[in-house]
Write a protein that holds these residues in place. Structure first.
Motif, PDB file in Angstrom:
ATOM      1  N   ARG A  55      47.339  53.077  67.068  1.00 37.80           N
ATOM      2  CA  ARG A  55      47.406  51.869  66.242  1.00 37.80           C
ATOM      3  C   ARG A  55      47.931  50.653  66.998  1.00 37.80           C
ATOM      4  N   GLY A  56      48.502  50.849  68.170  1.00 39.80           N
ATOM      5  CA  GLY A  56      49.064  49.738  68.928  1.00 39.80           C
ATOM      6  C   GLY A  56      50.357  49.203  68.346  1.00 39.80           C
ATOM      7  N   VAL A  57      51.167  50.086  67.741  1.00 39.90           N
ATOM      8  CA  VAL A  57      52.394  49.649  67.064  1.00 39.90           C
ATOM      9  C   VAL A  57      53.421  49.117  68.063  1.00 39.90           C
ATOM     10  N   LEU A  58      53.682  49.874  69.121  1.00 39.66           N
ATOM     11  CA  LEU A  58      54.694  49.450  70.091  1.00 39.66           C
ATOM     12  C   LEU A  58      54.279  48.167  70.806  1.00 39.66           C
ATOM     13  N   ALA A  59      52.996  48.049  71.124  1.00 33.44           N
ATOM     14  CA  ALA A  59      52.504  46.823  71.746  1.00 33.44           C
ATOM     15  C   ALA A  59      52.685  45.631  70.815  1.00 33.44           C
ATOM     16  N   GLY A  60      52.503  45.861  69.507  1.00 37.81           N
ATOM     17  CA  GLY A  60      52.704  44.792  68.531  1.00 37.81           C
ATOM     18  C   GLY A  60      54.157  44.362  68.436  1.00 37.81           C
ATOM     19  N   ILE A  61      55.084  45.335  68.533  1.00 35.83           N
ATOM     20  CA  ILE A  61      56.510  45.007  68.493  1.00 35.83           C
ATOM     21  C   ILE A  61      56.897  44.177  69.708  1.00 35.83           C
ATOM     22  N   LEU A  62      56.412  44.567  70.894  1.00 37.98           N
ATOM     23  CA  LEU A  62      56.717  43.806  72.103  1.00 37.98           C
ATOM     24  C   LEU A  62      56.134  42.400  72.024  1.00 37.98           C
ATOM     25  N   ALA A  63      54.923  42.272  71.485  1.00 29.73           N
ATOM     26  CA  ALA A  63      54.307  40.950  71.341  1.00 29.73           C
ATOM     27  C   ALA A  63      55.115  40.065  70.391  1.00 29.73           C
ATOM     28  N   ALA A  64      55.669  40.668  69.328  1.00 30.06           N
ATOM     29  CA  ALA A  64      56.491  39.898  68.393  1.00 30.06           C
ATOM     30  C   ALA A  64      57.781  39.423  69.053  1.00 30.06           C
ATOM     31  N   LEU A  65      58.394  40.285  69.867  1.00 31.10           N
ATOM     32  CA  LEU A  65      59.601  39.888  70.588  1.00 31.10           C
ATOM     33  C   LEU A  65      59.297  38.818  71.636  1.00 31.10           C
ATOM     34  N   ALA A  66      58.137  38.917  72.271  1.00 26.75           N
ATOM     35  CA  ALA A  66      57.768  37.974  73.323  1.00 26.75           C
ATOM     36  C   ALA A  66      57.499  36.577  72.785  1.00 26.75           C
TER      37      ALA A  66
END
Length: 236
Positions: A55-66
């Motif tokens: 689902r790309g969940v962790l990538a989405g969390i990093l993008a939100a932090l970035a």
């Protein structure tokens, strides 16, 4: 984060416990079957991790932090991660060599992590590929869409198409020319000293043992743990 919905008997999943399990795996470098019982059933944690990666969940969390990154300048670079023997041998049904992202060299199997960090040394974007893959091949993907003022990189990124990509993005390239260049580009010598930020960022990432050495057969599973380590750096 997916999950955590309440049912008749209470919450169906415990995101905090699940993330604690993933952080334990990332920090210790342990095998799935070595996961302590306090984190729940190994099979359940493992399946849920694979689902999150799909689902790309962790990538989405990093993008939100970035989104909170300091983009006065961005540093880009790559580092090699040695792969253990258990990282090889993925079945063709799982994508074979393309899905593994392993490269062969004199030192053995390896994977290369391509990273962009902000002016504070926080990871902004992560990519990965075979160990023999050149840095310039992934440079455009690292800086695409980042509204930064300068892009700092070492001589490995000194290529005309990299300079053009940086200029098209509205940034100024800070890249020292190769010694044998006929027409070397000028660059800011003082700002280039800030490139140490990305080396320190790599050092922080490799404090996580599952990042410093690759054990996962598939590249998507390995990069998931790298992404989780990057999230932990943001949340310190």
């Amino acid at each position: 984060m997916p999950g955590g919905c309440k049912g008749k008997r209470g919450p169906r999943t415990n995101n905090r416990l699940f993330l604690d399990a993933l952080i334990w795996m990332t920090r210790s470098g342990g095998r799935w079957k070595d996961l302590p019982d306090r984190f729940g059933k190994v099979g359940t944690v493992k399946r849920r991790y694979y689902d999150w990666m799909a689902r790309g969940v962790l990538a989405g969390i990093l993008a939100a932090l970035a989104e909170e990154a300091d983009l006065e300048w961005v540093c880009v670079d790559a580092t090699i991660v040695r792969a253990q023997s258990q990282a090889a041998g993925a079945s063709r049904g799982k994508g074979g060599s393309d899905a593994q992202g392993l490269g062969r060299s004199r030192g053995g199997l390896s994977t290369k992590i391509h990273l962009a960090c902000d002016a504070l040394g926080n990871p902004v974007r992560l990519l990965a590929g075979p160990g023999q893959q050149g840095e310039v091949r992934r440079a455009a993907e690292l800086i695409e869409g980042l509204a930064c003022g300068h892009v700092i990189a070492d001589r490995a990124y000194d290529a005309e198409h990299v300079h053009d990509t940086v200029l098209e993005a509205g940034a100024v390239p800070v890249i020292p020319p190769r010694p044998r260049r006929r027409r070397p580009h000028s660059y800011d010598h003082h700002l280039y000293k800030e490139r140490n930020l990305i080396e320190r960022c790599f050092a922080k990432l490799k404090q996580f043992r599952r990042v410093a050495t690759r054990y996962d057969k598939l590249l998507v599973n390995f990069i998931g743990f790298v992404t989780l380590a990057a999230i932990c750096i943001w949340l310190r």
